[in-house]
Design an enzyme around this catalytic site. Structure first.
Site, PDB file in Angstrom:
ATOM      1  N   GLN A  13      96.852 -89.180  81.972  1.00 58.63           N
ATOM      2  CA  GLN A  13      96.049 -89.619  83.382  1.00 58.63           C
ATOM      3  C   GLN A  13      97.546 -89.080  84.791  1.00 58.63           C
ATOM      4  O   GLN A  13      98.270 -89.896  84.454  1.00 58.63           O
ATOM      5  CB  GLN A  13      95.392 -91.530  83.297  1.00 58.63           C
ATOM      6  N   ASP A  39      92.256 -81.477  78.448  1.00 61.17           N
ATOM      7  CA  ASP A  39      92.562 -81.238  79.853  1.00 61.17           C
ATOM      8  C   ASP A  39      92.030 -79.900  80.079  1.00 61.17           C
ATOM      9  O   ASP A  39      92.370 -80.200  81.594  1.00 61.17           O
ATOM     10  CB  ASP A  39      93.252 -81.644  80.467  1.00 61.17           C
ATOM     11  N   LYS A  74      86.312 -92.717  81.297  1.00 58.44           N
ATOM     12  CA  LYS A  74      86.304 -92.306  80.104  1.00 58.44           C
ATOM     13  C   LYS A  74      85.726 -92.879  78.669  1.00 58.44           C
ATOM     14  O   LYS A  74      85.468 -92.247  77.518  1.00 58.44           O
ATOM     15  CB  LYS A  74      87.301 -91.057  80.180  1.00 58.44           C
TER      16      LYS A  74
END
Length: 291
Positions: free
Chosen positions: A96, A119, A52
Site C-alpha cells: 500500500q 497492482d 480490500k
C-alpha cells in the site's frame, strides 16, 4: 445524462468473481489468495487496505494483511516482500502506497515478483501493457475501461483528454485508450500542470479523464455538450454542514459539468469501487494462470 455507477458495476463484478471462485473450488483447485502490506498508520491507507480485505471475504478469497509499524526499515520491508514472492500459496500481493519517507518506493515496487504484481506497477507489467501483451493492468485504469465497456460508451475515433500524467492513472490510461480494444481506438492527449490552453483542449474532447488531484478543477465552461466525464479525483473538503465535518469532492465540478454530459462518474461511488473490484479480478487472473 447517465451516471456511470461504479458502486453498482463493481457489485456485479464481485458476483461474477464469486462464481468463478466457486467453480475453482468445485474443480478442486486452490482458492485465490491476496496479501497486502501496510506500513504505518496513514488513515486513508488503512481505509483502503481494510476495504480490500473486506472485498476478499466477499468474493471468497483468502487474504493476509501484514501490518508493519511506521519505523520499519527498508531492509525489513524488502524481506517481507521476498517472503511473499516465494510463498506459493500467495497468488498476488500489494504494497500500500504511500510509504514512509525513509523507504525508497521505487526500490520496493521493483522487488515485487511481476507474476504477483496485481497492482500492475512493476516495470515488467507496465512494459507488457505498453506493448499490448498480456499483463496485470493497473487497477484504476482497468476499472475505468470496464465502466466504459459495460455502459457501451463509444470510444473508437473519439478525442480523449487525460488530465494528469501519474504512473498510477494518467499515463497508463492514455496508453490503454489509444490501443485496439473495446474501450480504445481513441485519439488521446495527455494534459498536465504545464499544459497551455488546457480549456481549448477540453472543449474539443469527447471524453475527459480528470486525474490531477485538484478538487472541482474541471468546470462546466471547460466542456462541450455530450461529453463523457471520468472523475478519478477524491479529496476531503471541510464542510460544517455535514455530520462528518467534511464532504468528498472529485476533480470535476459536478453541478456545472453534469448537465452538459452524456455520461459522468459520481464522486464517491464512481471510479473508487471499480479499483478494488479490478484488484480482485487481477488476483483471480494470477491464481488461474498458476493452475
Amino acid at each position: 445524462m447517465i451516471l456511470l455507477d461504479g458502486k453498482k458495476t463493481s457489485a456485479e463484478l464481485k458476483v461474477e468473481i464469486t462464481e468463478a471462485v466457486k467453480e475453482l473450488k468445485k474443480q478442486g483447485k486452490k482458492t485465490p489468495h491476496l496479501a497486502a502490506i501496510l506500513v504505518g498508520t496513514d488513515g486513508a491507507s488503512m481505509t483502503y487496505v481494510n476495504a480490500k480485505v473486506k472485498a476478499c471475504e466477499m468474493v471468497g478469497f483468502n487474504s493476509t494483511l501484514i501490518d508493519l509499524p511506521e519505523e520499519t526499515s527498508e531492509e525489513k520491508l524488502l524481506q517481507e516482500i521476498e517472503n511473499l514472492n516465494t510463498n506459493n500459496d500467495i497468488d498476488g500481493f500489494i504494497v500500500q502506497l504511500p510509504l514512509p519517507k525513509h523507504i525508497d518506493e521505487q526500490k520496493v515496487l521493483m522487488a515485487v515478483n511481476p507474476d504477483k504484481d496485481v497492482d500492475g506497477f512493476h516495470p515488467t507489467n507496465v512494459g507488457r501493457m505498453t506493448l499490448d501483451l498480456p499483463s496485470f493492468l493497473p487497477a484504476t485504469p482497468y476499472g475505468i475501461l470496464e465502466l466504459l465497456e459495460r455502459y457501451k460508451v463509444e470510444t473508437s475515433g473519439k478525442q480523449v483528454v487525460v488530465i494528469g500524467r501519474s504512473h498510477i492513472v494518467g499515463r497508463p490510461m492514455s496508453i490503454l485508450m489509444s490501443q485496439k480494444r473495446p474501450a480504445g481506438d481513441a485519439t488521446v492527449t495527455v494534459a498536465h500542470s504545464r499544459t497551455k490552453n488546457l480549456k481549448e483542449l477540453t472543449l474539443q474532447a469527447d471524453i475527459i479523464v480528470a486525474a490531477l488531484g485538484i478538487p472541482e478543477f474541471l468546470t462546466g465552461d471547460m466542456v462541450k455538450d455530450g461529453v463523457t466525464i471520468i472523475d478519478v479525483g477524491i479529496t476531503r473538503i471541510d464542510d460544517e454542514t455535514k455530520k462528518a465535518g467534511y464532504r468528498l469532492a472529485g476533480d470535476v465540478h459536478f453541478e456545472s459539468v453534469a448537465p452538459k454530459s452524456s455520461f459522468i462518474t459520481p464522486v464517491p461511488g464512481g471510479v473508487g469501487p471499480m479499483t478494488i473490484a479490478m484488484l480482485m479480478k487481477n488476483t483471480l487472473l494470477a491464481c488461474e494462470r498458476k493452475s
